[in-house]
Write a protein that holds these residues in place. Sequence first.
Motif, PDB file in Angstrom:
ATOM      1  N   GLN A 136       0.825  -1.202   0.000  1.00  0.00           N
ATOM      2  CA  GLN A 136       0.000   0.000   0.000  1.00  0.00           C
ATOM      3  C   GLN A 136       0.861   1.255   0.000  1.00  0.00           C
ATOM      4  OE1 GLN A 136      -3.404   0.492  -0.283  1.00  0.00           O
ATOM      5  NE2 GLN A 136      -3.300  -1.628  -0.968  1.00  0.00           N
ATOM      6  N   TRP A 137       0.257   2.395   0.214  1.00  0.00           N
ATOM      7  CA  TRP A 137       0.853   3.693  -0.057  1.00  0.00           C
ATOM      8  C   TRP A 137       2.088   3.996   0.787  1.00  0.00           C
ATOM      9  CZ3 TRP A 137       0.728   7.231   3.936  1.00  0.00           C
ATOM     10  CH2 TRP A 137      -0.187   7.003   4.960  1.00  0.00           C
ATOM     11  N   SER A 138       2.183   3.541   2.017  1.00  0.00           N
ATOM     12  CA  SER A 138       3.372   3.801   2.830  1.00  0.00           C
ATOM     13  C   SER A 138       4.600   3.153   2.203  1.00  0.00           C
ATOM     14  CB  SER A 138       3.190   3.254   4.242  1.00  0.00           C
ATOM     15  OG  SER A 138       2.118   3.868   4.886  1.00  0.00           O
ATOM     16  N   PHE A 139       4.419   1.964   1.704  1.00  0.00           N
ATOM     17  CA  PHE A 139       5.482   1.219   1.033  1.00  0.00           C
ATOM     18  C   PHE A 139       5.944   1.980  -0.217  1.00  0.00           C
ATOM     19  CE2 PHE A 139       6.496  -1.970  -2.248  1.00  0.00           C
ATOM     20  CZ  PHE A 139       7.535  -2.648  -1.640  1.00  0.00           C
ATOM     21  N   PHE A 140       4.993   2.462  -0.996  1.00  0.00           N
ATOM     22  CA  PHE A 140       5.332   3.142  -2.235  1.00  0.00           C
ATOM     23  C   PHE A 140       5.920   4.530  -1.992  1.00  0.00           C
ATOM     24  CE2 PHE A 140       2.027   0.109  -3.729  1.00  0.00           C
ATOM     25  CZ  PHE A 140       2.886  -0.676  -4.480  1.00  0.00           C
ATOM     26  N   LEU A 141       5.584   5.161  -0.874  1.00  0.00           N
ATOM     27  CA  LEU A 141       6.201   6.439  -0.532  1.00  0.00           C
ATOM     28  C   LEU A 141       7.710   6.278  -0.341  1.00  0.00           C
ATOM     29  CD1 LEU A 141       3.779   8.180   2.001  1.00  0.00           C
ATOM     30  CD2 LEU A 141       4.203   8.784  -0.370  1.00  0.00           C
ATOM     31  N   CYS A 142       8.110   5.189   0.290  1.00  0.00           N
ATOM     32  CA  CYS A 142       9.544   4.961   0.498  1.00  0.00           C
ATOM     33  C   CYS A 142      10.259   4.680  -0.812  1.00  0.00           C
ATOM     34  CB  CYS A 142       9.767   3.839   1.505  1.00  0.00           C
ATOM     35  SG  CYS A 142       9.408   4.351   3.190  1.00  0.00           S
ATOM     36  N   TRP A 143       9.613   3.974  -1.727  1.00  0.00           N
ATOM     37  CA  TRP A 143      10.233   3.767  -3.043  1.00  0.00           C
ATOM     38  C   TRP A 143      10.324   5.082  -3.806  1.00  0.00           C
ATOM     39  CZ3 TRP A 143      13.342   0.154  -4.335  1.00  0.00           C
ATOM     40  CH2 TRP A 143      13.208  -1.137  -3.834  1.00  0.00           C
ATOM     41  N   ALA A 144       9.323   5.934  -3.679  1.00  0.00           N
ATOM     42  CA  ALA A 144       9.376   7.254  -4.321  1.00  0.00           C
ATOM     43  C   ALA A 144      10.486   8.102  -3.699  1.00  0.00           C
ATOM     44  CB  ALA A 144       8.027   7.950  -4.202  1.00  0.00           C
ATOM     45  N   ALA A 145      10.736   7.931  -2.406  1.00  0.00           N
ATOM     46  CA  ALA A 145      11.816   8.659  -1.744  1.00  0.00           C
ATOM     47  C   ALA A 145      13.177   8.261  -2.320  1.00  0.00           C
ATOM     48  CB  ALA A 145      11.783   8.410  -0.241  1.00  0.00           C
ATOM     49  N   VAL A 146      13.343   6.992  -2.662  1.00  0.00           N
ATOM     50  CA  VAL A 146      14.599   6.552  -3.285  1.00  0.00           C
ATOM     51  C   VAL A 146      14.830   7.322  -4.581  1.00  0.00           C
ATOM     52  CG1 VAL A 146      15.791   4.613  -4.379  1.00  0.00           C
ATOM     53  CG2 VAL A 146      14.553   4.244  -2.253  1.00  0.00           C
ATOM     54  N   LEU A 147      13.808   7.405  -5.415  1.00  0.00           N
ATOM     55  CA  LEU A 147      13.943   8.137  -6.683  1.00  0.00           C
ATOM     56  C   LEU A 147      14.215   9.617  -6.445  1.00  0.00           C
ATOM     57  CD1 LEU A 147      11.074   6.483  -8.747  1.00  0.00           C
ATOM     58  CD2 LEU A 147      13.526   6.053  -8.904  1.00  0.00           C
ATOM     59  N   SER A 148      13.526  10.195  -5.482  1.00  0.00           N
ATOM     60  CA  SER A 148      13.725  11.601  -5.169  1.00  0.00           C
ATOM     61  C   SER A 148      15.155  11.869  -4.699  1.00  0.00           C
ATOM     62  CB  SER A 148      12.728  12.030  -4.098  1.00  0.00           C
ATOM     63  OG  SER A 148      12.901  13.362  -3.748  1.00  0.00           O
ATOM     64  N   LEU A 149      15.704  10.969  -3.900  1.00  0.00           N
ATOM     65  CA  LEU A 149      17.071  11.147  -3.402  1.00  0.00           C
ATOM     66  C   LEU A 149      18.098  10.989  -4.519  1.00  0.00           C
ATOM     67  CD1 LEU A 149      16.885   9.349   0.030  1.00  0.00           C
ATOM     68  CD2 LEU A 149      16.801  11.783  -0.474  1.00  0.00           C
ATOM     69  N   LEU A 150      17.832  10.113  -5.460  1.00  0.00           N
ATOM     70  CA  LEU A 150      18.749   9.979  -6.594  1.00  0.00           C
ATOM     71  C   LEU A 150      18.753  11.249  -7.441  1.00  0.00           C
ATOM     72  CD1 LEU A 150      18.087   6.271  -7.627  1.00  0.00           C
ATOM     73  CD2 LEU A 150      20.077   7.209  -6.409  1.00  0.00           C
ATOM     74  N   VAL A 151      17.593  11.850  -7.639  1.00  0.00           N
ATOM     75  CA  VAL A 151      17.519  13.124  -8.374  1.00  0.00           C
ATOM     76  C   VAL A 151      18.236  14.217  -7.590  1.00  0.00           C
ATOM     77  CG1 VAL A 151      15.946  14.918  -9.188  1.00  0.00           C
ATOM     78  CG2 VAL A 151      15.419  12.527  -9.624  1.00  0.00           C
ATOM     79  N   ALA A 152      18.029  14.264  -6.281  1.00  0.00           N
ATOM     80  CA  ALA A 152      18.675  15.279  -5.446  1.00  0.00           C
ATOM     81  C   ALA A 152      20.189  15.139  -5.474  1.00  0.00           C
ATOM     82  CB  ALA A 152      18.163  15.177  -4.011  1.00  0.00           C
ATOM     83  N   GLY A 153      20.681  13.920  -5.317  1.00  0.00           N
ATOM     84  CA  GLY A 153      22.120  13.694  -5.346  1.00  0.00           C
ATOM     85  C   GLY A 153      22.742  14.066  -6.685  1.00  0.00           C
ATOM     86  N   THR A 154      22.049  13.718  -7.762  1.00  0.00           N
ATOM     87  CA  THR A 154      22.536  14.064  -9.095  1.00  0.00           C
ATOM     88  C   THR A 154      22.548  15.575  -9.300  1.00  0.00           C
ATOM     89  OG1 THR A 154      21.664  11.981  -9.937  1.00  0.00           O
ATOM     90  CG2 THR A 154      22.172  13.671 -11.560  1.00  0.00           C
ATOM     91  N   SER A 155      21.512  16.252  -8.869  1.00  0.00           N
ATOM     92  CA  SER A 155      21.437  17.710  -9.019  1.00  0.00           C
ATOM     93  C   SER A 155      22.533  18.411  -8.229  1.00  0.00           C
ATOM     94  CB  SER A 155      20.070  18.221  -8.549  1.00  0.00           C
ATOM     95  OG  SER A 155      19.055  17.703  -9.332  1.00  0.00           O
ATOM     96  N   HIS A 156      22.768  17.966  -7.008  1.00  0.00           N
ATOM     97  CA  HIS A 156      23.832  18.582  -6.218  1.00  0.00           C
ATOM     98  C   HIS A 156      25.208  18.284  -6.787  1.00  0.00           C
ATOM     99  CE1 HIS A 156      20.956  19.271  -2.764  1.00  0.00           C
ATOM    100  NE2 HIS A 156      21.523  20.438  -2.967  1.00  0.00           N
ATOM    101  N   THR A 157      25.379  17.096  -7.335  1.00  0.00           N
ATOM    102  CA  THR A 157      26.665  16.767  -7.950  1.00  0.00           C
ATOM    103  C   THR A 157      26.915  17.647  -9.171  1.00  0.00           C
ATOM    104  OG1 THR A 157      26.484  14.509  -7.143  1.00  0.00           O
ATOM    105  CG2 THR A 157      28.059  14.908  -8.905  1.00  0.00           C
ATOM    106  N   PHE A 158      25.888  17.847 -10.000  1.00  0.00           N
ATOM    107  CA  PHE A 158      26.041  18.740 -11.155  1.00  0.00           C
ATOM    108  C   PHE A 158      26.281  20.178 -10.708  1.00  0.00           C
ATOM    109  CE2 PHE A 158      23.594  15.652 -13.980  1.00  0.00           C
ATOM    110  CZ  PHE A 158      24.766  15.190 -14.573  1.00  0.00           C
ATOM    111  N   ALA A 159      25.653  20.606  -9.623  1.00  0.00           N
ATOM    112  CA  ALA A 159      25.884  21.957  -9.101  1.00  0.00           C
ATOM    113  C   ALA A 159      27.325  22.114  -8.639  1.00  0.00           C
ATOM    114  CB  ALA A 159      24.926  22.257  -7.954  1.00  0.00           C
ATOM    115  N   HIS A 160      27.873  21.083  -8.030  1.00  0.00           N
ATOM    116  CA  HIS A 160      29.275  21.127  -7.603  1.00  0.00           C
ATOM    117  C   HIS A 160      30.214  21.194  -8.802  1.00  0.00           C
ATOM    118  CE1 HIS A 160      33.049  20.201  -5.647  1.00  0.00           C
ATOM    119  NE2 HIS A 160      33.196  19.180  -6.482  1.00  0.00           N
ATOM    120  N   VAL A 161      29.930  20.359  -9.794  1.00  0.00           N
ATOM    121  CA  VAL A 161      30.800  20.310 -10.973  1.00  0.00           C
ATOM    122  C   VAL A 161      30.778  21.640 -11.725  1.00  0.00           C
ATOM    123  CG1 VAL A 161      31.080  19.210 -13.232  1.00  0.00           C
ATOM    124  CG2 VAL A 161      30.684  17.816 -11.202  1.00  0.00           C
ATOM    125  N   SER A 162      29.620  22.296 -11.771  1.00  0.00           N
ATOM    126  CA  SER A 162      29.508  23.532 -12.529  1.00  0.00           C
ATOM    127  C   SER A 162      29.944  24.768 -11.750  1.00  0.00           C
ATOM    128  CB  SER A 162      28.072  23.728 -13.024  1.00  0.00           C
ATOM    129  OG  SER A 162      27.212  23.920 -11.924  1.00  0.00           O
TER     130      SER A 162
END
Length: 167
Positions: free
Chosen positions: A132-158
């Motif tokens: 149910q939804w609590s389970f899927f919220l945690c999977w969505a958090a994984v995707l959100s953290l990957l986007v966040a990490g990638t964005s911060h890494t690109f910000a550092h590189v630039s």
Amino acid sequence: MLCGNVVGTITSCLGFVLALTGILTDFWLVDFGAGLFHEGLWQRCSKGDCVRLSGREYIDATRGLLIVSLAFLAFGVLCSSLSFFKVSVGRITASLVAGIMEFISAVFLLIGMSVYTGETQYGVNNGSLNYQWSFFLCWAAVLSLLVAGTSHTFAHVSSPTPGYESV
């Protein structure tokens, strides 16, 4: 650089809210059959009566991994907010530290979710249990953290690198 920090901060905060909500709520598994219950990482509720979950090693492992993930993520959110002030120590910027913390948090969250999914998939596939939804919220958090990490890494590189060239 600013765009990467903004996207990284927003998705990092979103990931924190998603993960925290998913961890604390009791709708990871729901039985719509004769048992009619719902459970999370902390308790199982059936017809208004809730019982604390204990004695399952995979639940304890999932709890531990997700709590460690939240600890890294809290530090990542702090570094993410510091990235707007251009805080750096040598070549290490707050954006880089935030990206690293978010990736580490995503890995712990991914491992915890994988442990839980691996242990409960047989009951879901063969019975009346459903994720149910609590389970899927945690999977969505994984995707959100990957986007966040990638964005911060690109910000550092630039970002311009401090050194003798800028003097």
